[in-house]
Write an enzyme that holds these catalytic residues in place. Structure first.
Site, PDB file in Angstrom:
ATOM      1  N   SER A  40      70.963  50.914  47.101  1.00  0.00           N
ATOM      2  CA  SER A  40      71.601  52.174  46.669  1.00  0.00           C
ATOM      3  C   SER A  40      70.503  53.232  46.598  1.00  0.00           C
ATOM      4  O   SER A  40      69.316  52.896  46.515  1.00  0.00           O
ATOM      5  CB  SER A  40      72.201  51.969  45.278  1.00  0.00           C
ATOM      6  N   TYR A  51      71.870  48.440  36.285  1.00  0.00           N
ATOM      7  CA  TYR A  51      72.310  48.650  37.671  1.00  0.00           C
ATOM      8  C   TYR A  51      71.171  49.227  38.518  1.00  0.00           C
ATOM      9  O   TYR A  51      70.870  48.717  39.601  1.00  0.00           O
ATOM     10  CB  TYR A  51      73.541  49.575  37.720  1.00  0.00           C
TER      11      TYR A  51
HETATM   12  N1  NAP Z   1      80.401  53.075  46.043  1.00  0.00           N
HETATM   13  C1  NAP Z   1      79.229  53.596  45.747  1.00  0.00           C
HETATM   14  O1  NAP Z   1      79.133  54.763  45.305  1.00  0.00           O
HETATM   15  C2  NAP Z   1      77.967  52.790  46.002  1.00  0.00           C
HETATM   16  C3  NAP Z   1      76.761  53.487  46.073  1.00  0.00           C
HETATM   17  C4  NAP Z   1      75.584  52.767  46.305  1.00  0.00           C
HETATM   18  C5  NAP Z   1      75.644  51.391  46.442  1.00  0.00           C
HETATM   19  N2  NAP Z   1      76.827  50.740  46.344  1.00  0.00           N
HETATM   20  C6  NAP Z   1      76.826  49.282  46.492  1.00  0.00           C
HETATM   21  O2  NAP Z   1      77.679  48.926  47.564  1.00  0.00           O
HETATM   22  C7  NAP Z   1      78.133  47.586  47.390  1.00  0.00           C
HETATM   23  C8  NAP Z   1      79.628  47.545  47.647  1.00  0.00           C
HETATM   24  O3  NAP Z   1      80.273  48.339  46.666  1.00  0.00           O
HETATM   25  P1  NAP Z   1      81.606  49.175  46.960  1.00  0.00           P
HETATM   26  O4  NAP Z   1      81.270  50.587  46.750  1.00  0.00           O
HETATM   27  O5  NAP Z   1      82.230  48.743  48.205  1.00  0.00           O
HETATM   28  O6  NAP Z   1      82.451  48.699  45.679  1.00  0.00           O
HETATM   29  P2  NAP Z   1      83.882  48.007  45.549  1.00  0.00           P
HETATM   30  O7  NAP Z   1      84.896  48.740  46.355  1.00  0.00           O
HETATM   31  O8  NAP Z   1      84.097  47.880  44.075  1.00  0.00           O
HETATM   32  O9  NAP Z   1      83.664  46.560  46.192  1.00  0.00           O
HETATM   33  C9  NAP Z   1      82.851  45.614  45.559  1.00  0.00           C
HETATM   34  C10 NAP Z   1      83.000  44.277  46.268  1.00  0.00           C
HETATM   35  O10 NAP Z   1      82.143  43.334  45.595  1.00  0.00           O
HETATM   36  C11 NAP Z   1      82.896  42.180  45.308  1.00  0.00           C
HETATM   37  N3  NAP Z   1      82.433  41.534  44.082  1.00  0.00           N
HETATM   38  C12 NAP Z   1      82.217  42.094  42.864  1.00  0.00           C
HETATM   39  N4  NAP Z   1      81.909  41.155  41.956  1.00  0.00           N
HETATM   40  C13 NAP Z   1      81.927  39.965  42.626  1.00  0.00           C
HETATM   41  C14 NAP Z   1      81.723  38.617  42.233  1.00  0.00           C
HETATM   42  N5  NAP Z   1      81.475  38.276  40.957  1.00  0.00           N
HETATM   43  N6  NAP Z   1      81.812  37.641  43.180  1.00  0.00           N
HETATM   44  C15 NAP Z   1      82.109  37.955  44.465  1.00  0.00           C
HETATM   45  N7  NAP Z   1      82.324  39.213  44.886  1.00  0.00           N
HETATM   46  C16 NAP Z   1      82.245  40.200  43.971  1.00  0.00           C
HETATM   47  C17 NAP Z   1      84.341  42.671  45.128  1.00  0.00           C
HETATM   48  O11 NAP Z   1      85.257  41.630  45.429  1.00  0.00           O
HETATM   49  P3  NAP Z   1      86.191  40.852  44.350  1.00  0.00           P
HETATM   50  O12 NAP Z   1      86.437  41.781  43.207  1.00  0.00           O
HETATM   51  O13 NAP Z   1      87.420  40.526  45.146  1.00  0.00           O
HETATM   52  O14 NAP Z   1      85.411  39.652  43.987  1.00  0.00           O
HETATM   53  C18 NAP Z   1      84.413  43.749  46.203  1.00  0.00           C
HETATM   54  O15 NAP Z   1      84.771  43.181  47.430  1.00  0.00           O
HETATM   55  C19 NAP Z   1      77.710  47.182  45.982  1.00  0.00           C
HETATM   56  O16 NAP Z   1      76.555  46.369  46.063  1.00  0.00           O
HETATM   57  C20 NAP Z   1      77.375  48.501  45.306  1.00  0.00           C
HETATM   58  O17 NAP Z   1      76.427  48.363  44.287  1.00  0.00           O
HETATM   59  C21 NAP Z   1      77.997  51.414  46.137  1.00  0.00           C
END
Ligand code: NAP
Length: 257
Positions: A142, A155
Site C-alpha cells: 500500500s 495496518y
Molecule cells: N482498497 C484500498 O484502498 C487499498 C489500498 C491499499 C492497499 N490495499 C490492499 O489491497 C488488498 C486487497 O484489498 P481490497 O481493497 O480488495 O479489499 P476488499 O475488497 O475488502 O477485499 C479483501 C479480500 O481479502 C480477503 N480476506 C480478508 N481477510 C481474510 C482472511 N482472514 N482469510 C482469507 N481472505 C481474507 C477477503 O475475502 P473473504 O472476506 O471472503 O475472506 C477479500 O477477498 C489488501 O491487502 C489491502 O490491504 C487496499
C-alpha cells in the site's frame, strides 16, 4: 501452451482488487486458483470465468487469519501439483482507530493475514514457482508502506513489512527467474474502506482509483520491484520521501483522523 496449463494463486479473490486480478488474468487465458473465506462468492466467480474464458478456476476456501489455515492451503496447493505461474498475496484488511482502542485480537489477526500468512505462503509455494520459467509473486502492500500511520498503526506497519520483504526478495530471486513485485495502491474502491471503518475519512473522500486500473498497472509491471498505480499516489510517495518523517506521519494521521 504453458500459460493455459499453469495456474496463478490469488488470495482475497472474493472481492475488490483480488477479484479484479482474477478477471484480468482469466481474460489473458490464465488458469487461476481462487482463495478467500467466502466460498460461495468464489464459486460464482469461478463459474463465470470458466464460461467466459474457457479457463480452469479452482476454488480453495481458507481463513488466512489462522496459521493452520495458511498451512493447510499451501499443503493443498502443493499436493494438487498444479504448475504455478504466479502467486498474488492480496488478502488483507485494515482497521481505523487508536492502537489502544482496537481489540488486540483483531490487530493480531491483521498481522497474521497481512504478514505471517503472506510470508508462509510465499515460502511454501516458492519451490513450485521456481520450477516455472518467468513466474512471479505480487505482494499487495500500500502507499501506507512509506510512512507511519497514526490511527491505523498496525495496518501501516504491516504494509511497511510487505514492501521491505518484497523488495529484498525481488533481489534475492532475480537469478532464479521469479519476479517479485510490491504493489502499492492508494485509496481504491473496494470493500476495504467499509471493513476498515474509513469511508468518512479525508483520504477516501478525496477520491479513489478503480480496482481495475490498479490491477492493470500491476500486471503490466509485474516484473518491477515496486509498483505505485496512479499519478496522485506516485506524487504523494515522492513528496513524502522529500519530507521529514515527523511531517509524513502527522499528515497520514490527519488524513484518517
Ligand atoms: N482498497 C484500498 O484502498 C487499498 C489500498 C491499499 C492497499 N490495499 C490492499 O489491497 C488488498 C486487497 O484489498 P481490497 O481493497 O480488495 O479489499 P476488499 O475488497 O475488502 O477485499 C479483501 C479480500 O481479502 C480477503 N480476506 C480478508 N481477510 C481474510 C482472511 N482472514 N482469510 C482469507 N481472505 C481474507 C477477503 O475475502 P473473504 O472476506 O471472503 O475472506 C477479500 O477477498 C489488501 O491487502 C489491502 O490491504 C487496499
Amino acid at each position: 501452451m504453458e500459460r493455459i496449463m499453469s495456474y496463478v494463486v490469488i488470495t482475497g479473490a472474493s472481492a475488490g482488487i483480488g477479484e479484479c486480478f482474477a478477471r484480468a488474468l482469466a481474460a489473458e487465458k490464465q488458469n487461476v486458483i481462487l482463495v478467500a473465506r467466502r466460498e460461495e462468492r468464489l464459486n460464482a466467480l469461478a463459474a463465470e470465468l470458466k464460461k467466459q474464458h474457457g479457463i480452469e478456476a479452482i476454488v480453495l476456501k481458507a481463513d488466512l487469519a489462522d496459521q493452520t489455515g495458511a498451512d493447510a492451503l499451501a499443503r493443498r496447493i502443493n499436493e494438487g501439483g498444479w504448475p504455478l505461474a504466479g502467486l498474488i498475496n492480496n488478502a488483507g484488511f485494515g482497521d481505523r482507530g487508536a492502537f489502544s482502542d482496537l481489540a488486540l485480537e483483531r490487530q493480531l489477526a491483521m498481522i497474521q493475514v497481512n504478514i505471517t500468512s503472506l510470508v508462509s505462503l510465499t515460502w511454501q509455494l516458492l519451490p513450485a514457482l521456481r520450477k516455472q520459467s518467468g513466474s512471479f509473486v505480487i505482494n499487495v502492500a500500500s502507499t501506507a508502506a512509506f510512512q507511519a500511520g497514526p490511527n491505523m498503526a498496525i495496518y501501516y506497519a504491516t504494509k511497511a513489512f510487505v514492501l521491505s520483504f518484497s523488495e529484498a526478495l525481488h533481489e534475492e530471486l532475480k537469478g532464479a527467474g521469479v519476479a517479485v513485485s510490491a504493489l502499492c495502491p492508494g485509496a481504491t474502491a473496494s470493500e476495504f474502506a467499509q471493513e476498515a471503518h474509513m469511508t468518512d475519512t479525508k483520504l477516501f473522500k478525496a477520491g479513489t482509483m478503480t480496482a481495475e486500473a490498479v490491477v492493470k498497472k500491476s500486471l503490466a509491471q509485474r516484473r518491477n520491484a515496486i509498483v505505485i498505480p496512479g499519478l496522485r499516489n506516485l506524487l504523494m510517495v515522492w513528496s513524502g520521501k522529500l519530507s521529514p518523517r515527523a511531517v509524513t506521519r502527522r499528515l497520514a494521521g490527519w488524513l484518517q483522523a
